[in-house]
Design a protein around this motif. Structure first.
Motif, PDB file in Angstrom:
ATOM      1  N   HIS A  13       0.838  -1.201   0.000  1.00 53.20           N
ATOM      2  CA  HIS A  13       0.000   0.000   0.000  1.00 53.20           C
ATOM      3  C   HIS A  13       0.867   1.243   0.000  1.00 53.20           C
ATOM      4  O   HIS A  13       1.898   1.306   0.666  1.00 53.20           O
ATOM      5  CB  HIS A  13      -0.927   0.008   1.210  1.00 53.20           C
ATOM      6  N   SER A  14       0.436   2.253  -0.737  1.00 49.87           N
ATOM      7  CA  SER A  14       1.207   3.489  -0.835  1.00 49.87           C
ATOM      8  C   SER A  14       0.956   4.438   0.328  1.00 49.87           C
ATOM      9  O   SER A  14       1.734   5.365   0.557  1.00 49.87           O
ATOM     10  CB  SER A  14       0.868   4.207  -2.156  1.00 49.87           C
ATOM     11  N   GLN A  15      -0.138   4.224   1.085  1.00 45.48           N
ATOM     12  CA  GLN A  15      -0.501   5.145   2.160  1.00 45.48           C
ATOM     13  C   GLN A  15      -0.428   4.527   3.551  1.00 45.48           C
ATOM     14  O   GLN A  15      -0.501   5.242   4.552  1.00 45.48           O
ATOM     15  CB  GLN A  15      -1.928   5.672   1.925  1.00 45.48           C
ATOM     16  N   GLU A  19      -0.574  -4.654   2.988  1.00 46.11           N
ATOM     17  CA  GLU A  19      -0.682  -5.151   1.621  1.00 46.11           C
ATOM     18  C   GLU A  19      -2.155  -5.324   1.251  1.00 46.11           C
ATOM     19  O   GLU A  19      -2.976  -5.694   2.093  1.00 46.11           O
ATOM     20  CB  GLU A  19       0.028  -6.495   1.474  1.00 46.11           C
ATOM     21  N   ARG A  71      -8.883  -2.402   2.045  1.00 43.79           N
ATOM     22  CA  ARG A  71      -8.129  -2.368   3.294  1.00 43.79           C
ATOM     23  C   ARG A  71      -8.962  -2.873   4.485  1.00 43.79           C
ATOM     24  O   ARG A  71     -10.074  -2.423   4.724  1.00 43.79           O
ATOM     25  CB  ARG A  71      -7.699  -0.925   3.556  1.00 43.79           C
ATOM     26  N   GLU A  90      -8.160   5.576  -1.859  1.00 43.01           N
ATOM     27  CA  GLU A  90      -6.700   5.455  -1.834  1.00 43.01           C
ATOM     28  C   GLU A  90      -6.268   4.034  -2.196  1.00 43.01           C
ATOM     29  O   GLU A  90      -5.265   3.839  -2.891  1.00 43.01           O
ATOM     30  CB  GLU A  90      -6.182   5.828  -0.444  1.00 43.01           C
ATOM     31  N   ASP A  91      -7.017   3.042  -1.722  1.00 43.13           N
ATOM     32  CA  ASP A  91      -6.720   1.652  -2.076  1.00 43.13           C
ATOM     33  C   ASP A  91      -6.789   1.460  -3.584  1.00 43.13           C
ATOM     34  O   ASP A  91      -5.938   0.795  -4.189  1.00 43.13           O
ATOM     35  CB  ASP A  91      -7.713   0.708  -1.404  1.00 43.13           C
ATOM     36  N   THR A  94      -3.833   2.918  -5.324  1.00 44.16           N
ATOM     37  CA  THR A  94      -2.673   2.046  -5.130  1.00 44.16           C
ATOM     38  C   THR A  94      -2.701   0.872  -6.101  1.00 44.16           C
ATOM     39  O   THR A  94      -1.690   0.524  -6.719  1.00 44.16           O
ATOM     40  CB  THR A  94      -2.644   1.519  -3.681  1.00 44.16           C
ATOM     41  N   SER A  97      -2.084   2.005  -9.806  1.00 48.65           N
ATOM     42  CA  SER A  97      -0.678   2.331  -9.998  1.00 48.65           C
ATOM     43  C   SER A  97       0.167   1.070 -10.114  1.00 48.65           C
ATOM     44  O   SER A  97       1.060   0.977 -10.971  1.00 48.65           O
ATOM     45  CB  SER A  97      -0.183   3.190  -8.834  1.00 48.65           C
ATOM     46  N   TYR A  98      -0.109   0.093  -9.287  1.00 41.46           N
ATOM     47  CA  TYR A  98       0.650  -1.166  -9.316  1.00 41.46           C
ATOM     48  C   TYR A  98       0.434  -1.915 -10.631  1.00 41.46           C
ATOM     49  O   TYR A  98       1.391  -2.393 -11.253  1.00 41.46           O
ATOM     50  CB  TYR A  98       0.238  -2.042  -8.137  1.00 41.46           C
TER      51      TYR A  98
END
Length: 285
Positions: A13-15, A19, A71, A90-91, A94, A97-98
């Motif tokens: 996770h970026s924030q 995971e 999450r 936000e999830d 993430t 982006s991945y």
């Protein structure tokens, strides 16, 4: 399809230090994924990646797909909060982006159920990647967020006595005790779904599905989405209402998948026009 492959991914996770766990379905796993289109399948509150129709759709959809646990749900780490819609967003950022940076995937379709649909539409309205998406499926999505107070009436006695309402629910066959605080409901009620009127990308084709005996989210919310998204061009909006279906389409999962697949086929053949969608025994696209 003999070459289809299912792969469990664990995405940092970026924030938050956790995971996000999901399943990547690939039709041609030996071929390059650079620039390949993919569908995202998003579960709702107290759901998970294999809940309801999500896994069934992923295994039948004629495109690579990724479905994951938000999450704090099922296999994903982190803390789940009842009112954390922004954390869900936000999830999603993430995950996108991945998939883009690791595989080269481009999001082409977003399928969301209930809370997942609301979060998916927010992402489409606010992200750069969302401007390039082709289509969205909105299943049981809530528009009038203040109506969460309808169900919150059942919480009031415990709120007054303890400051929170405690309920026991089952997620992925696991018993979970959840506390719901007044500020959780307030946060949900203030979520801005009206963003779709001005910010929803004009090119995205939308299918809205809703059960007519949905007690969690009134079916009229689907009509509002139809009004908000039906005047765009070149994007279309189709509304499909299912008699005697509840919020989770209990015992109707295959019907949901069949409808989505028929709509997707019509979209790719250029046969869609904005309006009521009739499928199965009621007619053909």
């Amino acid at each position: 399809m003999a070459s289809r492959k299912s792969t469990k991914l664990r995405i940092p996770h970026s924030q938050e230090d956790c995971e996000l766990v999901g399943i990547l379905e690939q039709l041609a796993p030996k071929e390059s994924t650079q620039g390949r289109k993919i569908a995202l399948i998003l579960h709702g509150a107290m759901g998970h990646k294999d809940y309801l129709f999500q896994k069934r759709l992923a295994l039948r959809f004629p495109m690579d797909s990724f479905r994951f646990d938000f999450r704090g749900y099922h296999e994903s780490g982190g803390q789940r909060t009842q009112g954390g819609l922004m954390k869900d967003a936000e999830d999603l950022v993430t995950v996108v982006s991945y998939l883009r940076n690791t595989y080269g995937y481009e999001i082409d379709l977003v399928v969301g159920h209930s809370r997942g649909s609301v979060v998916g539409m927010y992402w489409l309205c606010t992200s750069e990647e969302g401007q390039r998406v082709c289509a969205m499926v909105n299943v049981s999505g809530r528009y009038r967020m203040h109506r969460v107070y309808d169900v919150a009436e059942a919480y009031k006695e415990e709120w007054d006595a303890k400051g929170y309402y405690e309920r026991t629910v089952t997620v992925a066959r696991q018993t979970i005790v959840e506390r719901i605080y007044p500020h959780n409901i307030e946060e949900i009620s203030e979520w801005n779904t009206a963003i779709v009127w001005d910010k929803f990308p004009d090119q995205i084709h939308v299918l809205t599905m809703h059960g007519l005996v949905d007690k969690a989210v009134p079916a009229y919310d689907a009509v509002i989405y139809s009004r908000a998204l039906g005047a765009r061009t070149p994007g279309t909006h189709n509304l499909h209402l299912i008699e005697e279906a509840d919020h989770n389409f209990t015992n109707r999962q295959d019907e949901v998948v069949d409808c989505i697949l028929e709509w997707w086929d019509a979209l790719n053949q250029g046969r869609l026009k904005t309006g009521i969608l009739l499928t199965g025994v009621r007619g053909k696209l």
